[in-house]
Structures are given as structure tokens and as C-alpha cells.
Design a protein around this motif. Structure first.
Motif, mmCIF file in Angstrom:
data_model
loop_
_atom_site.group_PDB
_atom_site.id
_atom_site.type_symbol
_atom_site.label_atom_id
_atom_site.label_comp_id
_atom_site.label_asym_id
_atom_site.label_seq_id
_atom_site.Cartn_x
_atom_site.Cartn_y
_atom_site.Cartn_z
ATOM 1 N N GLN A 186 0.827 -1.198 0.000
ATOM 2 C CA GLN A 186 0.000 0.000 0.000
ATOM 3 C C GLN A 186 0.863 1.250 0.000
ATOM 4 O O GLN A 186 0.423 2.317 -0.446
ATOM 5 C CB GLN A 186 -0.922 -0.003 1.226
ATOM 6 N N ASP A 187 2.108 1.128 0.472
ATOM 7 C CA ASP A 187 2.987 2.289 0.583
ATOM 8 C C ASP A 187 3.881 2.514 -0.629
ATOM 9 O O ASP A 187 4.216 3.659 -0.940
ATOM 10 C CB ASP A 187 3.881 2.168 1.827
ATOM 11 N N PHE A 188 4.274 1.442 -1.314
ATOM 12 C CA PHE A 188 5.267 1.606 -2.363
ATOM 13 C C PHE A 188 4.965 0.779 -3.605
ATOM 14 O O PHE A 188 4.400 -0.314 -3.535
ATOM 15 C CB PHE A 188 6.669 1.211 -1.855
ATOM 16 N N ALA A 189 5.385 1.349 -4.743
ATOM 17 C CA ALA A 189 5.490 0.645 -6.015
ATOM 18 C C ALA A 189 6.880 0.963 -6.558
ATOM 19 O O ALA A 189 7.559 1.872 -6.063
ATOM 20 C CB ALA A 189 4.409 1.094 -6.989
ATOM 21 N N HIS A 190 7.322 0.223 -7.559
ATOM 22 C CA HIS A 190 8.607 0.564 -8.163
ATOM 23 C C HIS A 190 8.676 0.038 -9.585
ATOM 24 O O HIS A 190 7.895 -0.830 -9.993
ATOM 25 C CB HIS A 190 9.783 0.023 -7.335
ATOM 26 N N TRP A 191 9.612 0.586 -10.348
ATOM 27 C CA TRP A 191 9.954 0.038 -11.657
ATOM 28 C C TRP A 191 11.450 0.249 -11.898
ATOM 29 O O TRP A 191 12.081 1.075 -11.231
ATOM 30 C CB TRP A 191 9.115 0.648 -12.773
ATOM 31 N N GLU A 192 11.978 -0.522 -12.791
ATOM 32 C CA GLU A 192 13.402 -0.452 -13.110
ATOM 33 C C GLU A 192 13.604 0.303 -14.423
ATOM 34 O O GLU A 192 12.789 0.208 -15.339
ATOM 35 C CB GLU A 192 13.997 -1.861 -13.238
ATOM 36 N N VAL A 193 14.695 1.042 -14.495
ATOM 37 C CA VAL A 193 15.044 1.802 -15.693
ATOM 38 C C VAL A 193 16.502 1.521 -16.013
ATOM 39 O O VAL A 193 17.362 1.569 -15.122
ATOM 40 C CB VAL A 193 14.849 3.320 -15.484
ATOM 41 N N GLU A 194 16.782 1.220 -17.271
ATOM 42 C CA GLU A 194 18.162 1.028 -17.711
ATOM 43 C C GLU A 194 18.410 1.897 -18.933
ATOM 44 O O GLU A 194 17.572 1.959 -19.839
ATOM 45 C CB GLU A 194 18.434 -0.442 -18.057
ATOM 46 N N ALA A 195 19.549 2.572 -18.945
ATOM 47 C CA ALA A 195 19.931 3.403 -20.083
ATOM 48 C C ALA A 195 21.424 3.257 -20.307
ATOM 49 O O ALA A 195 22.193 3.083 -19.351
ATOM 50 C CB ALA A 195 19.570 4.866 -19.834
ATOM 51 N N ALA A 196 21.837 3.325 -21.579
ATOM 52 C CA ALA A 196 23.255 3.163 -21.905
ATOM 53 C C ALA A 196 23.619 3.986 -23.123
ATOM 54 O O ALA A 196 22.914 3.974 -24.137
ATOM 55 C CB ALA A 196 23.587 1.695 -22.151
ATOM 56 N N GLY A 197 24.715 4.725 -23.006
ATOM 57 C CA GLY A 197 25.316 5.413 -24.137
ATOM 58 C C GLY A 197 26.511 4.611 -24.620
ATOM 59 O O GLY A 197 26.800 3.521 -24.109
ATOM 60 N N PRO A 198 27.248 5.132 -25.595
ATOM 61 C CA PRO A 198 28.397 4.396 -26.133
ATOM 62 C C PRO A 198 29.462 4.061 -25.097
ATOM 63 O O PRO A 198 30.152 3.039 -25.231
ATOM 64 C CB PRO A 198 28.949 5.365 -27.199
ATOM 65 N N ASN A 199 29.634 4.898 -24.063
ATOM 66 C CA ASN A 199 30.693 4.627 -23.077
ATOM 67 C C ASN A 199 30.204 4.743 -21.637
ATOM 68 O O ASN A 199 30.963 5.058 -20.732
ATOM 69 C CB ASN A 199 31.884 5.560 -23.320
ATOM 70 N N TRP A 200 28.909 4.521 -21.416
ATOM 71 C CA TRP A 200 28.382 4.515 -20.054
ATOM 72 C C TRP A 200 27.116 3.673 -19.986
ATOM 73 O O TRP A 200 26.470 3.423 -20.990
ATOM 74 C CB TRP A 200 28.103 5.932 -19.551
ATOM 75 N N GLN A 201 26.788 3.262 -18.777
ATOM 76 C CA GLN A 201 25.618 2.427 -18.551
ATOM 77 C C GLN A 201 25.094 2.665 -17.141
ATOM 78 O O GLN A 201 25.878 2.675 -16.185
ATOM 79 C CB GLN A 201 25.986 0.947 -18.732
ATOM 80 N N VAL A 202 23.787 2.882 -17.009
ATOM 81 C CA VAL A 202 23.187 3.195 -15.713
ATOM 82 C C VAL A 202 21.942 2.340 -15.491
ATOM 83 O O VAL A 202 21.112 2.186 -16.394
ATOM 84 C CB VAL A 202 22.799 4.686 -15.613
ATOM 85 N N ALA A 203 21.820 1.811 -14.292
ATOM 86 C CA ALA A 203 20.613 1.094 -13.873
ATOM 87 C C ALA A 203 19.986 1.870 -12.719
ATOM 88 O O ALA A 203 20.672 2.199 -11.740
ATOM 89 C CB ALA A 203 20.947 -0.322 -13.441
ATOM 90 N N THR A 204 18.708 2.182 -12.839
ATOM 91 C CA THR A 204 18.002 2.976 -11.831
ATOM 92 C C THR A 204 16.833 2.190 -11.272
ATOM 93 O O THR A 204 16.035 1.627 -12.026
ATOM 94 C CB THR A 204 17.477 4.296 -12.437
ATOM 95 N N ARG A 205 16.747 2.165 -9.963
ATOM 96 C CA ARG A 205 15.543 1.666 -9.299
ATOM 97 C C ARG A 205 14.701 2.888 -8.951
ATOM 98 O O ARG A 205 15.182 3.814 -8.277
ATOM 99 C CB ARG A 205 15.875 0.882 -8.034
ATOM 100 N N TYR A 206 13.456 2.890 -9.404
ATOM 101 C CA TYR A 206 12.569 4.046 -9.254
ATOM 102 C C TYR A 206 11.444 3.655 -8.311
ATOM 103 O O TYR A 206 10.481 3.003 -8.700
ATOM 104 C CB TYR A 206 12.031 4.435 -10.632
ATOM 105 N N ASP A 207 11.586 4.047 -7.049
ATOM 106 C CA ASP A 207 10.549 3.781 -6.049
ATOM 107 C C ASP A 207 9.514 4.899 -6.075
ATOM 108 O O ASP A 207 9.864 6.084 -6.188
ATOM 109 C CB ASP A 207 11.153 3.703 -4.652
ATOM 110 N N PHE A 208 8.266 4.533 -5.955
ATOM 111 C CA PHE A 208 7.159 5.488 -5.976
ATOM 112 C C PHE A 208 6.398 5.373 -4.665
ATOM 113 O O PHE A 208 5.856 4.314 -4.346
ATOM 114 C CB PHE A 208 6.242 5.194 -7.159
ATOM 115 N N LEU A 209 6.379 6.468 -3.890
ATOM 116 C CA LEU A 209 5.627 6.482 -2.641
ATOM 117 C C LEU A 209 4.142 6.615 -2.960
ATOM 118 O O LEU A 209 3.697 7.635 -3.481
ATOM 119 C CB LEU A 209 6.089 7.645 -1.759
ATOM 120 N N ARG A 210 3.381 5.603 -2.634
ATOM 121 C CA ARG A 210 1.965 5.572 -2.994
ATOM 122 C C ARG A 210 1.122 6.313 -1.954
ATOM 123 O O ARG A 210 1.179 6.025 -0.759
ATOM 124 C CB ARG A 210 1.481 4.130 -3.102
ATOM 125 N N GLN A 211 0.357 7.267 -2.430
ATOM 126 C CA GLN A 211 -0.583 7.988 -1.573
ATOM 127 C C GLN A 211 -1.962 8.075 -2.200
ATOM 128 O O GLN A 211 -2.848 8.746 -1.670
ATOM 129 C CB GLN A 211 -0.067 9.411 -1.315
#
Length: 425
Positions: free
Chosen positions: A50-75
Motif C-alpha cells: 500500500q505504501d510503495f510501487a517501483h519500476w526499473e530503468v536502464e539506459a546506456a550510451g556508447p561509453n556509459w551504462q546506468v541502472a536505476t531503481r525508481y521507487d514510488f511512494l503511494r498515496q
């Protein structure tokens, strides 16, 4: 260089909830990728509790790579329940809020701080009053018509007038919902109670989110933790950070850098009330906390935020220690959007208010998705937006960056706090 980021998003007073925000994110994500051409993946919405949801995001350029966890506070369950309350409860609360802002002088303070925001607030206050005037006036006219045409007298005429007034008021509800009248007038009484330090419906959410921040810091699995508050979330997200500091004073020192990012915040509208001592204390605490980087993002074209406003000095807060927060980042929507699209949106106040968390039409110094999924720290973007944007080449690679794989051991070296009251525009 960031390779793992943990975002904790605190929404404004919006009943669409996690599902709506994930859909909004997904639509904007596609536009973002058209600008940059990155390799990317957006995960499905996961409803944890009831308090949280989340989704994952991944993005990459030619010389970098990032993984993000995106938590959403549910109200959304709180907001929907509040907005579904009977009008016999909502209307008196709204009128009491309007009267209080007039008598206390709060509305005058708001107008001096931001006349655009003050007029927007007055607009919503007057809309409720006009709805009541029209309903009562319509009921009276129908009662008079019943007297003139059918000869009804006394209690019967009064009953007809009351029923007609209630029916007219009820018939206007779809328009009130479409124009966000119910949403705004339902929100502000609760927001003001919170600012004064009274128990509110937000308290449990703030506590749960503070615990999530502490857990993320102790897990030490990200290179950067970013707590984001948009609109009304600009009131709650700072409270989340101060509550986390109360529970664990080392939360900003123990693990990765902890960033508070307030976007288009409406907090000054509540904090300028003479009785809003709790909310001003939250801002005073953050202003002198060197372990937290607080970035407040403002836009001139957003009538629903406070442009060119210092969230500390502008509230008359006196500090007993050296100030280090916030960085005030002034952004321009016209730099983000194409000329034709910007002209279509410029009078759509709510759509412009949401531009803070939506994709741009072109590469710009402010890009929400580069903040949540890009390889450079949020503080770097806030302190030098044009210079940070210039670090990316046409193909999206970092011109002075080193490749960081998803299994790298590299860590972000935190930059020094920004100068007191620094503004970036």
C-alpha cells in the motif's frame, strides 16, 4: 560517474497514483529516447504494498551504462479517500482555509512572494465561493418560481429551494473535477494542517518513506540516492529527509550521496502562513545540513510554483549555523520544447507544471530523464547545467568520461557543498 541510482519519488496531491505515473513516465520515456538515441529498457510497474510501487530503468550510451531503481511512494488511496468525502465536509473545510488565509495575512504574503501563485490560489478559493453563490441563487429562483406558478408557501417553498440548490451544486461537480477545483481545495486544508504540525493523513507515508531512505543508505547498493518531490511532493519530500535524519543522523554520510530534488514546489505557499512553524523548521534543518544536497528547481513559466524565490531567506528563516542548502536551479521550459509545442502549452498551466517530470522535445540543460537515468550526478547538472550538457557528444557518449560497466567497482566521489544560496539559471 553514476552506474547505479536509487530514486524515491514523492508525488503531489494527485489521485492517479502509481499506475498513472508509470504510464506518464513510459510515454515521456519514448520521447526522451528520440532525443538521445540511447539503448534503454523500462521495466513493468511492480506494486509492492500500500505504501510503495517501483519500476526499473536502464539506459546506456556508447561509453556509459546506468541502472536505476525508481521507487514510488503511494498515496493515491489517501488522496482518493479524501476527495471522495461528502461535500458537506469538504466545502466547510475549504471555506475555513480561505477565510484563514485572508484573516492571517497569509494570502498577502503569498502574493508578495509570487503574485502568479497567489492569483492561482485566489482563483481556486473564489471558484468554491462562486459555486455556492450560484447554487444558492439558483435554488432561491426555483423556490420563487414554485411560489409564483404553483402557489407553494412556507416550509414547502423552503424545501424546494434547498433541494434545488443541492441539485445544482451536485450537477457542477463534474466541472469542478475537470478544472481540478475539488483536488486543490481538498488538498490545501490538509497541507496547512501539516505545515502547522498537526496530525495529518501524510504522517504515515512520510514515516514509511523515511524508513525506505534509511534502508537504501544502509544497503549501499547505489552510487546516488535521489529523493524527488514534485509540486505538493515538494512539501513532503523535505519532511521525509528530516525525519530520516531524526531516525539516523548519519543517513547522508554512511552510504552513497543523498540528494533532495524539489521540482516546481508549492511548499512556500503553505510555509508563508504565520502558523506554519513545523514546515519552516523542516527547511531550516535542511538549510544547514552538509550531508544532504538539496536542489530546488523553479521555472518562470510555471504559475503553480515560486519563481526566483529563496526557500530559506524568502520564508524569513533565521539560521544558527552556516547555510549550505539549497541550490536554486532556474530552468526555462522554452529551452526544452519546440517553438510550436511550447506555444500550445503556455496557457495550459497544469501541463506546464508537469513539465518538470516529463521529457523534452530537444536536448536541454534540464532534462528530468537525464537526472534519473543519466550517468552524471544530479548535483553536477544543478551546479553547471550548460557545462554538464556539453559533456555529451552528438551520439550520447561522455566526451571526457570513462566507460563504467554494470559490474564496475567505481564509486562516486561527492563534490563539496555549493556556496550559500547559490542560484543557477
Amino acid at each position: 560517474m553514476i552506474r547505479r541510482r536509487h530514486v524515491i519519488y514523492v508525488e503531489g496531491y494527485d489521485p492517479q497514483g502509481a499506475e498513472g505515473y508509470h504510464s506518464l513516465f513510459a510515454r515521456s520515456w519514448k520521447r526522451f529516447l528520440k532525443n538521445w538515441g540511447f539503448k534503454a529498457r523500462l521495466g513493468e510497474l511492480q506494486l509492492e504494498s500500500q505504501d510503495f510501487a517501483h519500476w526499473e530503468v536502464e539506459a546506456a550510451g556508447p561509453n556509459w551504462q546506468v541502472a536505476t531503481r525508481y521507487d514510488f511512494l503511494r498515496q493515491e488511496h489517501i488522496i482518493r479517500a479524501n476527495m471522495a468525502e461528502p461535500m458537506l465536509r469538504q466545502v466547510p473545510r475549504s471555506l475555513a482555509w480561505t477565510f484563514d488565509y485572508l484573516v492571517s495575512g497569509a494570502i498577502v504574503r503569498v502574493l508578495f512572494a509570487s503574485w502568479e501563485f497567489g492569483l492561482a490560489l485566489i482563483h481556486f478559493q473564489l471558484m468554491t465561493i462562486w459555486a455556492l453563490v450560484l447554487s444558492i441563487g439558483g435554488g432561491w429562483l426555483i423556490g420563487r418560481a414554485a411560489l409564483n406558478h404553483f402557489g407553494v408557501l412556507g416550509p414547502v417553498q423552503l424545501l424546494i429551494s434547498i433541494i434545488a440548490a443541492l441539485a445544482i451544486f451536485r450537477a457542477m461537480r463534474p466541472f469542478a473535477e475537470r478544472w481540478s477545483l475539488i483536488q486543490i481545495n481538498n488538498h490545501w486544508p490538509y497541507l496547512c494542517e501539516f505545515a502547522r504540525g498537526e496530525p495529518t493523513c501524510f504522517d504515515a507515508s512520510i514515516e514509511a518513506c523515511a524508513q525506505r531512505v534509511i534502508a537504501a543508505a544502509r544497503a549501499n547498493e547505489a552510487d546516488e540516492i535521489v529523493v524527488i518531490g514534485h509540486s505538493g511532493g515538494g512539501v513532503l519530500a523535505p519532511a521525509v529527509i528530516t525525519r530520516a535524519l531524526e531516525l539516523d543522523g548519519d543517513v547522508g554520510r554512511r552510504g552513497p550521496p543523498l540528494v533532495l530534488l524539489t521540482l516546481g514546489s508549492i511548499a512556500p505557499g503553505a510555509a508563508l502562513h504565520p502558523s506554519a512553524e513545523k514546515l519552516r523548521a523542516v527547511f531550516a534543518r535542511l538549510a544547514v545540513e552538509p550531508s544532504i544536497t538539496w536542489v530546488d528547481v523553479q521555472s518562470r513559466k510555471d504559475a503553480l510554483n515560486f519563481w526566483d524565490f529563496d526557500p530559506v531567506a524568502g520564508l524569513g528563516i533565521k539560521l544558527d549555523r552556516e547555510r549550505c542548502n539549497p541550490i536554486v536551479w532556474k530552468v526555462r521550459f522554452r529551452e526544452m520544447l519546440s517553438y510550436d509545442f511550447y506555444r500550445r502549452l503556455r496557457l495550459n498551466f497544469f501541463r506546464l507544471h508537469y513539465q518538470f517530470i516529463m521529457a523534452t522535445d530537444q536536448r536541454a540543460p534540464y532534462d528530468y530523464f537525464m537526472l534519473v537515468a543519466g550517468p552524471l550526478p544530479v548535483a553536477a547538472w544543478a551546479k553547471d547545467p550548460p557545462g554538464t550538457l556539453a559533456r555529451f557528444s552528438a551520439d550520447g557518449s561522455l566526451v571526457d568520461g570513462m566507460f563504467v560497466s554494470s559490474t564496475s567497482d567505481s564509486r562516486l566521489v561527492r563534490s563539496a557543498p555549493s556556496p550559500v544560496g547559490r542560484e543557477v539559471g
